[in-house]
Design a protein around this motif. Structure first.
Motif, mmCIF file in Angstrom:
data_model
loop_
_atom_site.group_PDB
_atom_site.id
_atom_site.type_symbol
_atom_site.label_atom_id
_atom_site.label_comp_id
_atom_site.label_asym_id
_atom_site.label_seq_id
_atom_site.Cartn_x
_atom_site.Cartn_y
_atom_site.Cartn_z
ATOM 1 N N VAL A 29 14.133 -2.965 -3.384
ATOM 2 C CA VAL A 29 12.674 -2.874 -3.331
ATOM 3 C C VAL A 29 12.304 -1.400 -3.346
ATOM 4 O O VAL A 29 12.771 -0.624 -2.500
ATOM 5 C CB VAL A 29 12.101 -3.542 -2.065
ATOM 6 N N ILE A 30 11.471 -1.019 -4.302
ATOM 7 C CA ILE A 30 10.952 0.342 -4.379
ATOM 8 C C ILE A 30 9.518 0.316 -3.855
ATOM 9 O O ILE A 30 8.680 -0.454 -4.351
ATOM 10 C CB ILE A 30 10.966 0.893 -5.818
ATOM 11 N N ILE A 31 9.227 1.145 -2.866
ATOM 12 C CA ILE A 31 7.892 1.198 -2.275
ATOM 13 C C ILE A 31 7.239 2.514 -2.677
ATOM 14 O O ILE A 31 7.737 3.598 -2.344
ATOM 15 C CB ILE A 31 7.963 1.078 -0.750
ATOM 16 N N LYS A 32 6.150 2.405 -3.415
ATOM 17 C CA LYS A 32 5.373 3.569 -3.807
ATOM 18 C C LYS A 32 3.966 3.429 -3.247
ATOM 19 O O LYS A 32 3.644 2.405 -2.628
ATOM 20 C CB LYS A 32 5.360 3.708 -5.333
ATOM 21 N N TRP A 33 3.138 4.425 -3.446
ATOM 22 C CA TRP A 33 1.806 4.360 -2.841
ATOM 23 C C TRP A 33 0.784 5.138 -3.664
ATOM 24 O O TRP A 33 1.097 6.094 -4.369
ATOM 25 C CB TRP A 33 1.825 4.896 -1.410
ATOM 26 N N SER A 34 -0.447 4.664 -3.573
ATOM 27 C CA SER A 34 -1.607 5.323 -4.157
ATOM 28 C C SER A 34 -2.767 5.105 -3.203
ATOM 29 O O SER A 34 -2.939 4.005 -2.670
ATOM 30 C CB SER A 34 -1.960 4.742 -5.526
ATOM 31 N N ASP A 35 -3.579 6.137 -2.999
ATOM 32 C CA ASP A 35 -4.629 6.034 -1.988
ATOM 33 C C ASP A 35 -5.892 5.360 -2.491
ATOM 34 O O ASP A 35 -6.842 5.174 -1.726
ATOM 35 C CB ASP A 35 -4.956 7.403 -1.390
ATOM 36 N N THR A 36 -5.950 4.990 -3.774
ATOM 37 C CA THR A 36 -7.101 4.253 -4.280
ATOM 38 C C THR A 36 -6.627 2.972 -4.949
ATOM 39 O O THR A 36 -5.566 2.928 -5.573
ATOM 40 C CB THR A 36 -7.907 5.074 -5.297
ATOM 41 N N ALA A 37 -7.449 1.925 -4.830
ATOM 42 C CA ALA A 37 -7.106 0.644 -5.446
ATOM 43 C C ALA A 37 -7.018 0.769 -6.959
ATOM 44 O O ALA A 37 -6.194 0.105 -7.598
ATOM 45 C CB ALA A 37 -8.145 -0.404 -5.057
#
Length: 574
Positions: A162-170
């Motif tokens: 599982v690779i978990i990435k992120w972005s602060d806007t939908a």
């Protein structure tokens, strides 16, 4: 609603030859086999030392005469034998199994924790018994979880990575999904929901609404230390306008602090409707100083309870202006916001809550109970006394009466103004299956099949703040904890029912003051170390006892434990 006993007092920790801890001195000794210092350790397990049953403290805390400043419910914890742990409480706790099932209560290997707590490496390394373990954490970019080769539970991962990435806007998260670089994402914005529904390559996966957004006050800070001012603002805000402007289907105005889906949540009179003219008159009568500017703090991070934090803050600024009040907005750092809020550093702030389990103790006790943080300033003793009584009352009908009274006190004192309960949704690629939406935001990764691809890529809202889970309170971190660490009980995948995990069962005596947990015997940690009762005791000691040498986490605030169990042992007396 399940009825299970609640609050323990200072806990007596039963260590073994593996670990002996002292709540008074904070001393620790280890005798368990050592574990490798990396998350993906593969060292062969060493031979376990003979198990010696002990109690911590040796004499249980006297609940009638507790140590100075101690407000907790836990009196003692014992490793009765290698696979039996006993919790002694000062009074029955109707939500005990729900509390030990929460992600902050994941069990850590005692020796590994001792090695990795002091230098805080436990914040960015893991050694749990759950389906996944951390392989790497590349700051600012991603986390990689891989299947735990020593996992022996019922939740075998379908996808090995599982690779978990992120972005602060939908919008950014949706772009990754549309581009095929993510398999599923958190918190679809209301504006984007129609886009997802109209795209045959995507699927919208609604979550049950189980949230509250609120405007909070530090009641010790002027001018919010005037209850009449807070009562005026409670009717000065158009909450319908907020929910209709910023949230999507399934969202409702908050008539009480907790949603009606929680038994007791909507007992008593509803929150008063907006009346701007009356609010102005009340502010004038309270002597409010309209000549000054006042600060409103918020974080930009999208959560289940708010889709557009800056937008809500700006709307509140405009609504306060209608009342004649000038607000200055302060957008704060995501990572520090929860810690600063809990410490009471924000006189006026925007925050929210996604429920951890379906009992009022999680909604009202966490925020306003005897062990809650100081984000709202000084506690209201009439409210804390009532909540303590409600938390120990087994009869459901009697509890409802008490929570109706508690809701009335919140409306009277107004430490916070509940704004709305937000609906929410996940989105996934059409060929991604097994995404189980969780009302409490604890989606399991182990159930997911990412089409024909070999790994799951998940887009969350912001970077994980830490993985020493007992010191975390942010949903993005706790979801990862849910997939890495096993508690004694765990919430059923996609649900809110507490079911056995590392314990085969936990049973209570007639008064609900002694809980005896029988542990599984087939469990190993990711590094190969053997799980037993000493690990349960060591984990709870580290979370609960301020003087324990392993009570070292990311921010060091350990907000959840006192909120769940009423207080920390050896906390500074204020």
């Amino acid at each position: 609603m399940s009825q299970k006993p609640r609050r323990l007092a200072p806990f007596a920790l039963l260590a073994t030859a593996a670990i002996a801890l002292s709540a008074c001195s904070g001393a620790a000794a280890t005798a368990k086999p050592t574990a490798a210092p990396t998350s993906a350790a593969t060292a062969a397990p060493a031979t376990a030392a003979p198990f010696t049953a002990q109690s911590y403290p040796a004499a249980a805390v006297d609940c009638k005469n507790p140590p100075a400043g101690y407000t907790g419910e836990l009196s003692q914890i014992k490793a009765v034998d290698q696979y039996t742990v006993e919790f002694t409480l000062c009074q029955g706790d109707v939500a005990f199994l729900d509390k030990i099932a929460f992600a902050t209560q994941g069990i850590v290997d005692s020796d590994w924790l001792t090695k990795h707590a002091a230098d805080k490496s436990a914040v960015r390394l893991t050694n749990g018994t759950g389906p996944y373990m951390l392989k790497e954490w590349v700051s600012g970019d991603h986390l990689t979880l891989v299947a735990n080769p020593n996992y022996s539970g019922a939740n075998k991962p379908i996808s090995p990575t599982v690779i978990i990435k992120w972005s602060d806007t939908a919008a950014k998260r949706l772009q990754e999904l549309q581009a095929g670089t993510a398999d599923f994402m958190d918190n679809v914005s209301p504006d984007d929901a129609k886009t997802v529904k109209g795209d045959a390559s995507l699927q919208l996966i609604p979550r049950p609404a189980f949230t509250t957004l609120f405007l909070g006050f530090n009641v010790d800070a002027a001018p919010w230390n005037n209850e009449k001012v807070r009562q005026a603002l409670a009717i000065g805000i158009d909450r319908d306008r907020l929910v209709n402007t910023f949230e999507g289907p399934g969202s409702t105005v908050a008539d009480h602090f907790a949603p009606c889906s929680v038994a007791g949540g909507c007992e008593g009179a509803a929150w008063p409707a907006a009346d701007v003219a009356k609010a102005k008159d009340l502010l004038k009568a309270a002597g409010f100083d309209f000549s000054k500017s006042y600060d409103l703090y918020f974080r930009p991070k999208v959560r289940q309870y708010v889709a557009n934090p800056p937008g809500v803050a700006q709307d509140l600024q405009a609504q306060f202006a209608t009342l004649g009040i000038k607000l200055v907005l302060h957008q704060e750092d995501n990572a520090a916001y929860i810690t600063n809020s809990a410490a009471g550093k924000y006189p006026l702030f925007l925050l929210g809550w996604t429920g951890d389990y379906p009992d009022m103790t999680n909604w009202l006790d966490y925020h306003f109970g005897i062990g809650s943080a100081k984000r709202f300033g000084a506690h209201f003793t009439d409210l804390t006394d009532l909540l303590t009584k409600a938390s120990t009352t087994v009869d459901p009908a009697a509890r409802l009466v008490l929570y109706g009274q508690a809701n009335a006190l919140i409306a009277q004192h107004v430490p916070a103004i509940p704004l709305y309960h937000a609906g929410n949704a996940l989105a996934a690629r059409a060929d991604t299956t097994g995404v189980l939406p969780s009302a409490i935001g604890m989606e399991p990764f182990w159930t997911i099949t990412p089409g024909t691809r070999t790994q799951v890529v998940f887009q969350q809202n912001a970077e994980t703040s830490g993985l020493f889970c007992g010191d975390e309170s942010d949903g993005d971190s706790l979801r990862n904890c849910y997939n890495i660490y096993d508690p004694l009980y765990q919430f059923k995948a996609g649900g809110t029912e507490a079911i056995p995990d590392l314990a085969t069962q936990c049973t209570a005596n007639a008064g609900g003051t002694v809980w005896t947990c029988t542990l599984r015997k087939d469990v190993k940690f990711a590094d190969g170390a053997t799980f037993d009762a000493s690990d349960v005791v060591a984990t709870y000691a580290a979370l609960w006892d301020v003087k324990n040498p392993n009570h070292v986490g990311n921010a060091g605030s350990f907000d959840y434990f006192p909120a769940l169990f009423g207080g920390l042992l050896n906390a500074p007396v204020k």
